[in-house]
Design a protein around this motif. Structure first.
Motif, PDB file in Angstrom:
ATOM      1  N   ASP A  45       0.828  -1.213   0.000  1.00 41.67           N
ATOM      2  CA  ASP A  45       0.000   0.000   0.000  1.00 41.67           C
ATOM      3  C   ASP A  45       0.862   1.262   0.000  1.00 41.67           C
ATOM      4  OD1 ASP A  45      -2.200  -1.682   2.271  1.00 41.67           O
ATOM      5  OD2 ASP A  45      -2.535  -1.325   0.128  1.00 41.67           O
ATOM      6  N   THR A  46       2.164   1.095   0.137  1.00 39.02           N
ATOM      7  CA  THR A  46       3.063   2.241   0.132  1.00 39.02           C
ATOM      8  C   THR A  46       2.988   2.989  -1.190  1.00 39.02           C
ATOM      9  OG1 THR A  46       4.604   1.240   1.704  1.00 39.02           O
ATOM     10  CG2 THR A  46       5.485   2.947   0.256  1.00 39.02           C
ATOM     11  N   ALA A  47       2.713   4.283  -1.117  1.00 35.95           N
ATOM     12  CA  ALA A  47       2.552   5.098  -2.320  1.00 35.95           C
ATOM     13  C   ALA A  47       2.282   6.541  -1.910  1.00 35.95           C
ATOM     14  CB  ALA A  47       1.378   4.592  -3.168  1.00 35.95           C
ATOM     15  N   VAL A  48       2.303   7.423  -2.898  1.00 36.19           N
ATOM     16  CA  VAL A  48       1.773   8.767  -2.701  1.00 36.19           C
ATOM     17  C   VAL A  48       0.283   8.715  -3.026  1.00 36.19           C
ATOM     18  CG1 VAL A  48       1.854  11.182  -3.385  1.00 36.19           C
ATOM     19  CG2 VAL A  48       3.969   9.842  -3.285  1.00 36.19           C
ATOM     20  N   TYR A  49      -0.530   9.177  -2.112  1.00 32.65           N
ATOM     21  CA  TYR A  49      -1.977   9.145  -2.275  1.00 32.65           C
ATOM     22  C   TYR A  49      -2.475  10.550  -2.655  1.00 32.65           C
ATOM     23  CZ  TYR A  49      -2.314   4.425  -0.461  1.00 32.65           C
ATOM     24  OH  TYR A  49      -2.207   3.068  -0.301  1.00 32.65           O
ATOM     25  N   TYR A  50      -3.273  10.588  -3.712  1.00 34.44           N
ATOM     26  CA  TYR A  50      -3.822  11.838  -4.219  1.00 34.44           C
ATOM     27  C   TYR A  50      -5.343  11.806  -4.145  1.00 34.44           C
ATOM     28  CZ  TYR A  50       0.771  12.264  -6.477  1.00 34.44           C
ATOM     29  OH  TYR A  50       2.115  12.333  -6.749  1.00 34.44           O
ATOM     30  N   CYS A  51      -5.939  12.897  -3.696  1.00 33.87           N
ATOM     31  CA  CYS A  51      -7.396  12.982  -3.785  1.00 33.87           C
ATOM     32  C   CYS A  51      -7.760  13.779  -5.033  1.00 33.87           C
ATOM     33  CB  CYS A  51      -7.999  13.633  -2.556  1.00 33.87           C
ATOM     34  SG  CYS A  51      -7.662  15.381  -2.360  1.00 33.87           S
ATOM     35  N   ASN A  52      -8.958  13.541  -5.528  1.00 38.72           N
ATOM     36  CA  ASN A  52      -9.480  14.360  -6.606  1.00 38.72           C
ATOM     37  C   ASN A  52     -10.966  14.582  -6.414  1.00 38.72           C
ATOM     38  OD1 ASN A  52     -10.793  12.065  -7.537  1.00 38.72           O
ATOM     39  ND2 ASN A  52      -9.736  11.986  -9.493  1.00 38.72           N
ATOM     40  N   ALA A  53     -11.459  15.583  -7.121  1.00 40.74           N
ATOM     41  CA  ALA A  53     -12.872  15.915  -7.005  1.00 40.74           C
ATOM     42  C   ALA A  53     -13.333  16.604  -8.281  1.00 40.74           C
ATOM     43  CB  ALA A  53     -13.121  16.823  -5.807  1.00 40.74           C
ATOM     44  N   ASP A  54     -14.533  16.272  -8.710  1.00 41.07           N
ATOM     45  CA  ASP A  54     -15.167  16.942  -9.851  1.00 41.07           C
ATOM     46  C   ASP A  54     -15.995  18.090  -9.293  1.00 41.07           C
ATOM     47  OD1 ASP A  54     -15.751  13.764 -11.475  1.00 41.07           O
ATOM     48  OD2 ASP A  54     -14.024  15.109 -11.569  1.00 41.07           O
ATOM     49  N   ILE A  55     -15.510  19.304  -9.517  1.00 49.70           N
ATOM     50  CA  ILE A  55     -16.062  20.480  -8.849  1.00 49.70           C
ATOM     51  C   ILE A  55     -16.627  21.462  -9.864  1.00 49.70           C
ATOM     52  CG2 ILE A  55     -15.480  22.485  -7.416  1.00 49.70           C
ATOM     53  CD1 ILE A  55     -13.368  20.732  -6.052  1.00 49.70           C
ATOM     54  N   THR A  56     -17.826  21.952  -9.557  1.00 46.79           N
ATOM     55  CA  THR A  56     -18.466  22.958 -10.400  1.00 46.79           C
ATOM     56  C   THR A  56     -18.274  24.338  -9.784  1.00 46.79           C
ATOM     57  OG1 THR A  56     -20.121  21.376 -11.173  1.00 46.79           O
ATOM     58  CG2 THR A  56     -20.638  23.707 -11.426  1.00 46.79           C
ATOM     59  N   THR A  57     -17.743  25.243 -10.587  1.00 49.54           N
ATOM     60  CA  THR A  57     -17.590  26.638 -10.189  1.00 49.54           C
ATOM     61  C   THR A  57     -18.344  27.499 -11.194  1.00 49.54           C
ATOM     62  OG1 THR A  57     -15.618  27.031 -11.534  1.00 49.54           O
ATOM     63  CG2 THR A  57     -15.273  26.097  -9.343  1.00 49.54           C
ATOM     64  N   ALA A  58     -18.187  28.791 -11.083  1.00 46.02           N
ATOM     65  CA  ALA A  58     -18.855  29.699 -12.017  1.00 46.02           C
ATOM     66  C   ALA A  58     -18.352  29.498 -13.451  1.00 46.02           C
ATOM     67  CB  ALA A  58     -18.641  31.138 -11.588  1.00 46.02           C
ATOM     68  N   TRP A  59     -17.216  28.878 -13.590  1.00 41.96           N
ATOM     69  CA  TRP A  59     -16.598  28.680 -14.908  1.00 41.96           C
ATOM     70  C   TRP A  59     -16.825  27.285 -15.467  1.00 41.96           C
ATOM     71  CZ3 TRP A  59     -14.520  31.147 -10.729  1.00 41.96           C
ATOM     72  CH2 TRP A  59     -14.325  32.524 -10.874  1.00 41.96           C
ATOM     73  N   GLY A  60     -17.631  26.483 -14.783  1.00 41.78           N
ATOM     74  CA  GLY A  60     -17.905  25.147 -15.283  1.00 41.78           C
ATOM     75  C   GLY A  60     -17.401  24.073 -14.340  1.00 41.78           C
ATOM     76  N   THR A  61     -17.374  22.847 -14.847  1.00 41.50           N
ATOM     77  CA  THR A  61     -16.984  21.682 -14.037  1.00 41.50           C
ATOM     78  C   THR A  61     -15.638  21.160 -14.493  1.00 41.50           C
ATOM     79  OG1 THR A  61     -19.294  21.082 -13.669  1.00 41.50           O
ATOM     80  CG2 THR A  61     -17.643  19.365 -13.306  1.00 41.50           C
ATOM     81  N   SER A  62     -14.749  20.973 -13.538  1.00 41.91           N
ATOM     82  CA  SER A  62     -13.425  20.447 -13.822  1.00 41.91           C
ATOM     83  C   SER A  62     -13.019  19.466 -12.734  1.00 41.91           C
ATOM     84  CB  SER A  62     -12.390  21.584 -13.880  1.00 41.91           C
ATOM     85  OG  SER A  62     -12.677  22.495 -14.910  1.00 41.91           O
ATOM     86  N   ARG A  63     -12.036  18.630 -13.062  1.00 49.38           N
ATOM     87  CA  ARG A  63     -11.465  17.720 -12.064  1.00 49.38           C
ATOM     88  C   ARG A  63     -10.235  18.377 -11.453  1.00 49.38           C
ATOM     89  NH1 ARG A  63     -11.288  11.377 -12.728  1.00 49.38           N
ATOM     90  NH2 ARG A  63     -13.451  11.864 -12.242  1.00 49.38           N
ATOM     91  N   TYR A  64     -10.236  18.430 -10.137  1.00 54.88           N
ATOM     92  CA  TYR A  64      -9.132  19.011  -9.408  1.00 54.88           C
ATOM     93  C   TYR A  64      -8.407  17.930  -8.617  1.00 54.88           C
ATOM     94  CZ  TYR A  64     -11.310  23.502 -10.449  1.00 54.88           C
ATOM     95  OH  TYR A  64     -11.844  24.585 -11.103  1.00 54.88           O
ATOM     96  N   TRP A  65      -7.107  18.154  -8.400  1.00 53.46           N
ATOM     97  CA  TRP A  65      -6.262  17.197  -7.683  1.00 53.46           C
ATOM     98  C   TRP A  65      -5.575  17.857  -6.501  1.00 53.46           C
ATOM     99  CZ3 TRP A  65      -5.723  12.029  -8.992  1.00 53.46           C
ATOM    100  CH2 TRP A  65      -6.290  11.635 -10.200  1.00 53.46           C
ATOM    101  N   GLY A  66      -5.374  17.063  -5.457  1.00 52.37           N
ATOM    102  CA  GLY A  66      -4.557  17.505  -4.354  1.00 52.37           C
ATOM    103  C   GLY A  66      -3.087  17.332  -4.669  1.00 52.37           C
ATOM    104  N   GLN A  67      -2.254  17.754  -3.721  1.00 55.56           N
ATOM    105  CA  GLN A  67      -0.805  17.737  -3.949  1.00 55.56           C
ATOM    106  C   GLN A  67      -0.180  16.374  -3.644  1.00 55.56           C
ATOM    107  OE1 GLN A  67      -2.258  18.853  -1.259  1.00 55.56           O
ATOM    108  NE2 GLN A  67      -1.053  18.147   0.497  1.00 55.56           N
ATOM    109  N   GLY A  68      -0.930  15.517  -2.991  1.00 55.22           N
ATOM    110  CA  GLY A  68      -0.431  14.191  -2.654  1.00 55.22           C
ATOM    111  C   GLY A  68       0.097  14.115  -1.228  1.00 55.22           C
ATOM    112  N   THR A  69      -0.076  12.962  -0.630  1.00 57.24           N
ATOM    113  CA  THR A  69       0.450  12.719   0.717  1.00 57.24           C
ATOM    114  C   THR A  69       1.076  11.324   0.740  1.00 57.24           C
ATOM    115  OG1 THR A  69      -0.064  12.749   3.093  1.00 57.24           O
ATOM    116  CG2 THR A  69      -1.754  11.836   1.643  1.00 57.24           C
ATOM    117  N   GLN A  70       2.258  11.220   1.330  1.00 63.58           N
ATOM    118  CA  GLN A  70       3.006   9.958   1.319  1.00 63.58           C
ATOM    119  C   GLN A  70       2.483   9.018   2.397  1.00 63.58           C
ATOM    120  OE1 GLN A  70       5.744   8.914  -0.738  1.00 63.58           O
ATOM    121  NE2 GLN A  70       5.330   6.948   0.279  1.00 63.58           N
ATOM    122  N   VAL A  71       2.234   7.792   1.997  1.00 62.04           N
ATOM    123  CA  VAL A  71       1.910   6.719   2.938  1.00 62.04           C
ATOM    124  C   VAL A  71       2.985   5.644   2.794  1.00 62.04           C
ATOM    125  CG1 VAL A  71       0.284   4.877   3.498  1.00 62.04           C
ATOM    126  CG2 VAL A  71      -0.566   7.160   2.928  1.00 62.04           C
TER     127      VAL A  71
END
Length: 119
Positions: A89-115
Motif C-alpha cells: 500500500d506504500t505510495a503517494v496518495y492523491y485525492c481528486n474531485a469533480d467540482i463545479t464553479t462559475a466557470w464550469g466543471t473540472s477535475r481538481y487534484w490535491g498535492q499528494g500525501t506519502q503513505v
C-alpha cells in the motif's frame, strides 16, 4: 480558485491504520464525485476508491474490505480510512474531485500525501 488539501499520511507498520483527509476550498458551487488515487514508485497512478455525491462507493479489488471512503458534504471533505495496511500500500496518495464553479466543471487534484507501510 479551487484547492484540495490532503492530510493524514505518514509511516505505519504493517497491519496498522491511517486516515487520510482531503478538504476542498474556494469558489465552489457543488462537488460531484470525489476519490483517492495512489502512485507507487515506478508504477502508474491507480484508482483506490471513489464516492459519488449521493454516497455510492467504488473500490479497487486490492483494498476492498480494508479501506473505507466517506465524505462530509457540509465540509467539502473526503476521507479514506485505511486498515490492515500492507507494504504494497506504500505510495503517494492523491485525492481528486469533480467540482463545479462559475466557470464550469473540472477535475481538481490535491498535492499528494506519502503513505509508507513498513514490514
Amino acid at each position: 480558485q479551487v484547492q484540495l488539501v490532503e492530510s493524514g499520511g505518514g509511516l505505519v507498520q504493517a497491519g496498522g491504520s491511517l486516515r487520510l483527509s482531503c478538504a476542498a476550498s474556494g469558489s465552489i458551487f457543488s462537488i460531484n464525485a470525489m476519490g483517492w488515487y495512489r502512485q507507487a514508485p515506478g508504477k502508474q497512478r491507480e484508482l483506490v476508491a471513489a464516492i459519488t455525491s449521493g454516497g455510492m462507493t467504488n473500490y479497487a479489488d486490492s483494498v476492498k474490505g480494508r479501506f473505507t471512503i466517506s465524505r462530509d458534504n457540509a465540509k467539502n471533505t473526503v476521507y479514506l480510512e485505511m486498515n490492515s495496511l500492507k507494504p504494497e500500500d506504500t505510495a503517494v496518495y492523491y485525492c481528486n474531485a469533480d467540482i463545479t464553479t462559475a466557470w464550469g466543471t473540472s477535475r481538481y487534484w490535491g498535492q499528494g500525501t506519502q503513505v509508507t507501510v513498513s514490514s
